[in-house]
Design a protein around this motif. Structure first.
Motif, PDB file in Angstrom:
ATOM      1  N   VAL A 374       0.860  -1.376   0.142  1.00 44.55           N
ATOM      2  CA  VAL A 374      -0.138   0.092   0.044  1.00 44.55           C
ATOM      3  C   VAL A 374       0.835   1.407   0.140  1.00 44.55           C
ATOM      4  N   SER A 375       0.719   2.056  -1.372  1.00 45.88           N
ATOM      5  CA  SER A 375       1.635   3.359  -1.084  1.00 45.88           C
ATOM      6  C   SER A 375       0.676   4.615  -0.480  1.00 45.88           C
ATOM      7  N   ASP A 376       1.531   5.607  -0.243  1.00 43.94           N
ATOM      8  CA  ASP A 376       0.751   6.857   0.282  1.00 43.94           C
ATOM      9  C   ASP A 376      -0.404   7.199  -0.675  1.00 43.94           C
ATOM     10  N   PHE A 379      -3.429   4.913  -0.085  1.00 37.09           N
ATOM     11  CA  PHE A 379      -3.850   4.680   1.443  1.00 37.09           C
ATOM     12  C   PHE A 379      -4.995   5.810   1.742  1.00 37.09           C
ATOM     13  N   SER A 380      -5.811   5.392   2.614  1.00 34.11           N
ATOM     14  CA  SER A 380      -7.035   6.149   3.137  1.00 34.11           C
ATOM     15  C   SER A 380      -7.092   6.110   4.257  1.00 34.11           C
ATOM     16  N   LEU A 386     -10.330   1.258   1.404  1.00 33.77           N
ATOM     17  CA  LEU A 386      -9.148   0.217   1.117  1.00 33.77           C
ATOM     18  C   LEU A 386      -9.868  -1.038   0.797  1.00 33.77           C
ATOM     19  N   GLU A 390      -9.213  -3.505  -2.366  1.00 31.40           N
ATOM     20  CA  GLU A 390      -9.050  -4.991  -2.376  1.00 31.40           C
ATOM     21  C   GLU A 390     -10.322  -5.513  -3.389  1.00 31.40           C
ATOM     22  N   VAL A 407      -6.681 -11.374  -2.139  1.00 32.07           N
ATOM     23  CA  VAL A 407      -5.812 -10.159  -2.069  1.00 32.07           C
ATOM     24  C   VAL A 407      -5.785  -9.463  -0.803  1.00 32.07           C
ATOM     25  N   LYS A 408      -4.474  -9.366  -0.450  1.00 28.69           N
ATOM     26  CA  LYS A 408      -3.834  -8.904   0.799  1.00 28.69           C
ATOM     27  C   LYS A 408      -3.106  -7.650   0.707  1.00 28.69           C
ATOM     28  N   LEU A 409      -3.683  -6.486   1.239  1.00 30.36           N
ATOM     29  CA  LEU A 409      -2.757  -5.380   1.554  1.00 30.36           C
ATOM     30  C   LEU A 409      -1.742  -5.479   2.561  1.00 30.36           C
ATOM     31  N   VAL A 410      -0.584  -5.230   2.047  1.00 29.50           N
ATOM     32  CA  VAL A 410       0.621  -5.076   2.955  1.00 29.50           C
ATOM     33  C   VAL A 410       1.110  -4.088   3.237  1.00 29.50           C
ATOM     34  N   GLU A 411       1.892  -3.601   4.110  1.00 27.97           N
ATOM     35  CA  GLU A 411       2.880  -2.359   4.223  1.00 27.97           C
ATOM     36  C   GLU A 411       3.815  -2.326   2.943  1.00 27.97           C
ATOM     37  N   PRO A 412       4.437  -1.295   2.805  1.00 26.67           N
ATOM     38  CA  PRO A 412       5.687  -1.318   2.005  1.00 26.67           C
ATOM     39  C   PRO A 412       6.864  -1.797   2.597  1.00 26.67           C
ATOM     40  N   LYS A 413       7.537  -2.248   1.701  1.00 27.77           N
ATOM     41  CA  LYS A 413       8.854  -3.190   1.949  1.00 27.77           C
ATOM     42  C   LYS A 413       8.497  -4.508   2.645  1.00 27.77           C
TER      43      LYS A 413
ATOM     44  N   PHE B   9      -0.798   3.000   7.975  1.00 27.96           N
ATOM     45  CA  PHE B   9      -1.326   1.773   7.413  1.00 27.96           C
ATOM     46  C   PHE B   9      -0.262   0.769   8.473  1.00 27.96           C
ATOM     47  N   SER B  11       0.354  -3.257   9.555  1.00 29.99           N
ATOM     48  CA  SER B  11      -0.190  -4.716   9.423  1.00 29.99           C
ATOM     49  C   SER B  11      -0.778  -5.141  10.735  1.00 29.99           C
ATOM     50  N   ASP B  41      -6.356  -8.402   7.868  1.00 26.20           N
ATOM     51  CA  ASP B  41      -4.911  -8.143   7.614  1.00 26.20           C
ATOM     52  C   ASP B  41      -4.140  -7.040   8.123  1.00 26.20           C
ATOM     53  N   PHE B  42      -5.048  -5.856   8.291  1.00 28.27           N
ATOM     54  CA  PHE B  42      -4.229  -4.615   8.446  1.00 28.27           C
ATOM     55  C   PHE B  42      -5.356  -3.861   9.663  1.00 28.27           C
ATOM     56  N   THR B  65       3.228   3.777   5.736  1.00 30.98           N
ATOM     57  CA  THR B  65       2.289   4.541   4.735  1.00 30.98           C
ATOM     58  C   THR B  65       1.539   5.454   5.542  1.00 30.98           C
ATOM     59  N   ILE B  66       1.511   6.829   5.097  1.00 32.35           N
ATOM     60  CA  ILE B  66       0.595   7.602   6.122  1.00 32.35           C
ATOM     61  C   ILE B  66      -0.119   8.602   5.288  1.00 32.35           C
ATOM     62  N   ARG B  67      -1.095   9.115   5.853  1.00 32.18           N
ATOM     63  CA  ARG B  67      -1.833   9.944   5.373  1.00 32.18           C
ATOM     64  C   ARG B  67      -2.311  11.143   6.011  1.00 32.18           C
TER      65      ARG B  67
END
Lengths: 431, 131
Positions: A374-376, A379-380, A386, A390, A407-413, B9, B11, B41-42, B65-67
């Motif tokens: 999930v990129s900035d 992201f909401s 979100l 998905e 589909v699973k949204l995950v953190e960057p990296k 965001f 996990s 999941d998150f 990841t932020i907003r």
């Protein structure tokens, strides 16, 4: 044996037949398909240069991407009006690989599938329950036509609705089950849960293919269903199922060499390898009319064994597929390329193609999960948006791949990167 | 009153909130209100903090990841019916939808802080007041 005159043909005679058919095929491709003509001209080759079977190595390879580049009908050697059927499998990107058949091709295929089923141990009088998917996938209709040609009774049930499958096995006296190996195990376990012993039914043979499986799976299928389980191999580009099949000795799959010329090459240097060595299987269709396929790189890593089999067949045998030279995955019998998934992600607004594909097998059924970072930008602060993201990725995957992916949204990296390159596929299936 | 909220965001796994809160604590950023919306999941962590810019930088440095976005925040008396009368009823009367809401009671002051995201922030501010 369905056609002993071919299946047991002395090698010398067989090779003579192969050469005649190869020359004919090269000529037809050269004259009727501009794609092949251009490729041959590039290396300064004309059909007359094919004087012996060894000369096949002078011909350029055909790859999966050639089908994509010439989509949909650019590889065809006959006008569309002569085509009686079109099957398709997934391509490397959004477009499928199209497989057209003329009436003669359907006849050839039906005959080869009858030969295949006979080699597996089926015969006229059998009740064949065909649980391969019907539709664009070649499995359903390929087996269906072959079973009818064999003189068997076909139950065209297709995959799914397992309890009904079991009821019909019992009620109709099914003797042969044709399906993917993972589905055979699901049938076995569902029957167990229902308290039904299929080993006591009339079922005696399972013909399984379209996905990789192991000897352990074979032992399990055989014990739980009370059958002999036979492995079969095929590719949509070449015809569908019916390229090769085991006989009752189970020492490799006999390639029907009067219709397919098999080579084994080093996947890196692309040089021919001697029989017995492990390498990439390359196949040339010798009798296909609507769409000639010359030196198709299958990306399947196999061994070829040329010795005459105990069954009497002189046709060369291939091992199970040890692996792939590309990153294609087979999930529930469906070919999946990571590039397809990438193009889907790119089509969903705001999604960056940082993804990982996790394939696992739960209760013998392949499950595919796609992790998306999930990129900035996407992201909401609202959960709803979100969840909608998905959902739209999942729907798009379903329509392009034809299978349901989680589909699973995950953190960057989150996605493992080795030397900066993301690892795209994690296959946790233990076969 | 319109203020900035920071959303993160995260996990849904043990210890991940620690990783997120640590940089805030290290940078002496005070969290005035916080809520977590969770899925399988998150989670989405939403916060009002003492130093929004500092929090954004600290979390970005930690690769989250932020907003940031505008929400409404009000102090109101911590008494029965306070939330109902001060916020929820007035918005419902004019047909403004609450996307989400979270609230904190402060024992020393006897007041409560409520943070809300609404379907129409301008109209909601007119209804609830700008101060």
């Amino acid at each position: 044996m369905w056609e002993p005159q071919y299946e047991k043909m002395p090698r010398e005679e067989l090779e003579k037949l192969q050469l005649e058919r190869l020359q004919q095929m090269v000529k037809s491709a050269y004259e009727k398909v501009p794609f092949y003509r251009a490729k041959f001209q590039e290396v300064g080759l004309t059909p007359k240069d094919i004087k012996s079977l060894d000369d096949v190595s002078k011909l350029p390879f055909t790859s999966k991407s050639d089908f994509r580049d010439n989509y949909p009908f650019g590889m065809m050697a006959v006008p569309l009006s002569e085509v009686v059927r079109i099957h398709a499998s997934s391509g490397t990107t959004g477009k499928p690989t199209v497989a057209p058949y003329n009436a003669k091709d359907i006849d050839t295929w039906s005959n080869l599938m009858a030969r295949t089923l006979a080699s597996a141990g089926a015969h006229s009088g059998d009740v064949i329950q065909n649980a391969y998917g019907y539709g664009l996938f070649t499995g359903g209709l390929g087996f269906h036509y072959g079973a009818e040609r064999l003189g068997a009774t076909v139950i065209p049930i297709a995959a799914g609705n397992t309890k009904r499958q079991i009821m019909l096995i019992e009620d109709l006296g099914t003797t042969v089950l044709t399906c993917t190996p993972s589905y055979a195990l699901i049938v076995a376990e569902t029957a167990q849960e229902m308290g039904i012993d299929l080993a006591a039914s009339q079922l005696r043979l399972a013909v399984c293919g379209a996905e990789p499986w192991s000897e352990n799976m074979r032992a399990e299928i055989e014990a739980k269903l009370g059958v002999t389980a036979i492995d079969i191999y095929g590719l949509t580009e070449l015809l569908g199922p019916g390229v090769s099949c085991e006989c009752s000795y189970k020492t490799g799959m006999h390639i029907w060499e009067d219709h397919f010329l098999a080579e084994i090459i080093d996947p890196v240097t692309e040089q021919p390898l001697p029989y017995g060595q492990q390498g990439e299987l390359v196949l040339t269709a010798l009798t296909k009319e609507a769409m000639p396929v010359i030196r198709f790189k299958t990306h399947d890593i196999v061994n070829l064994y040329p010795e005459t089999c105990e069954c009497g067949r002189t046709m060369i045998r291939m091992s199970k597929v040890h692996g792939r030279t590309d990153d294609m995955l087979i999930v529930r019998g469906v070919n999946v390329f990571p590039t397809q998934i990438e193009s889907v992600l790119l089509s969903v607004e705001g999604v960056e193609p940082q993804y990982q594909i996790i394939v696992d097998r739960e209760r013998h059924l392949d499950e595919i999960e796609i992790w998306v970072e999930v990129s900035d930008a996407v992201f909401s602060d609202e959960m709803r948006s979100l969840e909608e993201l998905e959902k739209s990725v999942r729907a798009e995957m379903d329509s392009v791949l034809g299978i349901a992916a989680r589909v699973k949204l995950v953190e960057p990296k989150t996605i493992t990167r080795t030397e900066g390159k993301a690892k795209r596929v994690v296959d946790r299936r233990e076969l | 009153m319109r203020i900035k909220q920071v959303s993160v965001f995260v996990s849904n796994e043990p210890g991940r909130l620690v990783d997120m809160l640590k940089p805030l604590s290290d940078n002496e950023i005070d969290i005035q209100a916080l809520s977590v919306a969770d899925s399988t999941d998150f989670g989405i962590v939403r916060m009002v903090v003492s130093n929004t810019e500092g929090a954004v930088k600290a979390l970005q440095d930690a690769q989250f990841t932020i907003r940031t976005n505008a929400v409404l925040a009000y102090d109101m008396p911590n008494v029965p019916g306070g939330l109902l009368k001060a916020v929820v009823e007035p918005l419902a009367k004019v047909g403004i939808n609450l996307e989400y809401i979270y609230a904190f009671a402060e024992s020393e002051t006897g007041k409560a802080k409520v943070v809300l995201k609404v379907s129409d922030i301008d109209r909601a501010e007119d209804v609830l007041g700008k101060g």
